[in-house]
Design a protein around this motif. Structure first.
Motif, PDB file in Angstrom:
ATOM      1  N   ALA A  56      29.576  38.617  31.391  1.00  0.00           N
ATOM      2  CA  ALA A  56      30.124  38.724  30.032  1.00  0.00           C
ATOM      3  C   ALA A  56      31.616  38.390  29.985  1.00  0.00           C
ATOM      4  O   ALA A  56      32.144  38.041  28.924  1.00  0.00           O
ATOM      5  N   TYR A  57      32.307  38.497  31.135  1.00  0.00           N
ATOM      6  CA  TYR A  57      33.741  38.230  31.184  1.00  0.00           C
ATOM      7  C   TYR A  57      34.055  36.833  31.723  1.00  0.00           C
ATOM      8  O   TYR A  57      35.219  36.504  31.947  1.00  0.00           O
ATOM      9  N   SER A  58      33.030  36.022  31.918  1.00  0.00           N
ATOM     10  CA  SER A  58      33.221  34.664  32.431  1.00  0.00           C
ATOM     11  C   SER A  58      34.159  33.880  31.515  1.00  0.00           C
ATOM     12  O   SER A  58      34.000  33.887  30.292  1.00  0.00           O
ATOM     13  N   GLY A  59      35.140  33.222  32.109  1.00  0.00           N
ATOM     14  CA  GLY A  59      36.111  32.466  31.329  1.00  0.00           C
ATOM     15  C   GLY A  59      37.407  33.214  31.094  1.00  0.00           C
ATOM     16  O   GLY A  59      38.417  32.606  30.728  1.00  0.00           O
ATOM     17  N   LYS A  60      37.392  34.536  31.292  1.00  0.00           N
ATOM     18  CA  LYS A  60      38.616  35.331  31.162  1.00  0.00           C
ATOM     19  C   LYS A  60      39.496  35.107  32.389  1.00  0.00           C
ATOM     20  O   LYS A  60      39.004  34.859  33.496  1.00  0.00           O
ATOM     21  N   LEU A  61      40.802  35.224  32.222  1.00  0.00           N
ATOM     22  CA  LEU A  61      41.727  34.991  33.323  1.00  0.00           C
ATOM     23  C   LEU A  61      41.498  35.959  34.487  1.00  0.00           C
ATOM     24  O   LEU A  61      41.687  35.603  35.650  1.00  0.00           O
ATOM     25  N   PHE A  62      41.080  37.200  34.161  1.00  0.00           N
ATOM     26  CA  PHE A  62      40.907  38.200  35.212  1.00  0.00           C
ATOM     27  C   PHE A  62      39.526  38.162  35.857  1.00  0.00           C
ATOM     28  O   PHE A  62      39.258  38.917  36.784  1.00  0.00           O
ATOM     29  N   TYR A  63      38.643  37.275  35.374  1.00  0.00           N
ATOM     30  CA  TYR A  63      37.255  37.237  35.863  1.00  0.00           C
ATOM     31  C   TYR A  63      37.161  37.014  37.380  1.00  0.00           C
ATOM     32  O   TYR A  63      36.422  37.750  38.062  1.00  0.00           O
ATOM     33  N   PRO A  64      37.863  36.048  37.952  1.00  0.00           N
ATOM     34  CA  PRO A  64      37.767  35.844  39.410  1.00  0.00           C
ATOM     35  C   PRO A  64      38.195  37.081  40.203  1.00  0.00           C
ATOM     36  O   PRO A  64      37.530  37.459  41.182  1.00  0.00           O
ATOM     37  N   SER A  65      39.284  37.719  39.793  1.00  0.00           N
ATOM     38  CA  SER A  65      39.760  38.913  40.497  1.00  0.00           C
ATOM     39  C   SER A  65      38.777  40.069  40.337  1.00  0.00           C
ATOM     40  O   SER A  65      38.535  40.839  41.278  1.00  0.00           O
ATOM     41  N   LEU A  66      38.195  40.182  39.139  1.00  0.00           N
ATOM     42  CA  LEU A  66      37.253  41.258  38.853  1.00  0.00           C
ATOM     43  C   LEU A  66      36.020  41.154  39.734  1.00  0.00           C
ATOM     44  O   LEU A  66      35.585  42.140  40.349  1.00  0.00           O
TER      45      LEU A  66
END
Length: 211
Positions: A56-66
């Motif tokens: 659901a957070y794909s594309g957000k800047l923090f997604y890779p870190s999350l």
């Protein structure tokens, strides 16, 4: 005597890798806060599984870190139940950003065990639909009974809620308490037919995770 399945709200809780060393302490707080741990498993997610979980957070800047943090070490997934479990669990968690939680909700779990917005110690589902999806992700064999809607909700209330409420109101008429609203609230808590039938201290352990 026939048994009746009573709806109890469920939610998913995750002790993230940065807080797993405090799992016993956190689980004790969960139980003392009125939750039941009805499913629990310790696992290590692959990067692909972590990415799917947080899709659901794909594309957000923090997604890779999350996603990287979620699969950085073992985590503990738990299915919790109680009245208003989703709301109560998120209130116990506090703000997503642990630094903010330390300022505004210092007694919350994320304030106590978290570090920042990514390493915030714990996860909680934000609504019923999310909880259903996330519980199925972590516990594929669990069946969650959705709360009935429309006419089904009316039937549910008539069959399971109204009889208990009627008894409580009858007791009010008999006892005539000084504060009937508070008395009824306490009475309903004590005679709640929705209380899950889980023995004290019992935790159902599923088969060992194969992830």
């Amino acid at each position: 005597m026939s048994s009746v399945r009573i709806f109890v709200e469920c939610t998913l809780a995750i002790i993230k890798p940065d807080a797993v060393d405090k799992e016993a302490e956190i689980e004790d707080t969960i139980l003392q806060s009125g939750f039941n741990i009805v499913q629990r498993r310790k696992m290590l997610l692959s990067p692909e599984q972590a990415s799917e979980f947080y899709a659901a957070y794909s594309g957000k800047l923090f997604y890779p870190s999350l996603t990287a943090h979620l699969c950085s070490g073992p985590l503990v997934a738990m299915m919790l139940t109680r009245h208003a479990a989703i709301k109560q669990w998120n209130e116990l968690l506090g703000p997503t950003d642990s630094q903010k939680a330390k300022e505004t909700h210092p007694k919350s779990l994320r304030a106590i065990y978290g570090t920042d917005k990514i390493q915030n110690a714990l996860h909680g589902s934000d609504c019923f639909n999310t909880a259903e999806r996330e519980i199925h992700f972590m516990f594929p064999n669990v069946t969650i009974e959705p709360f009935p809607a429309d006419q089904a909700a009316v039937d549910y209330l008539s069959k399971f809620v109204n009889p208990t409420l009627l008894i409580g109101l009858t007791e009010i008429c008999k006892r005539k308490p000084a504060d009937p609203i508070i008395w009824l609230a306490d009475w309903l808590l004590e005679h709640n037919p929705n209380s899950p039938e889980v023995k004290e201290g019992e935790v159902k352990e599923p088969p060992e995770c194969t992830f």
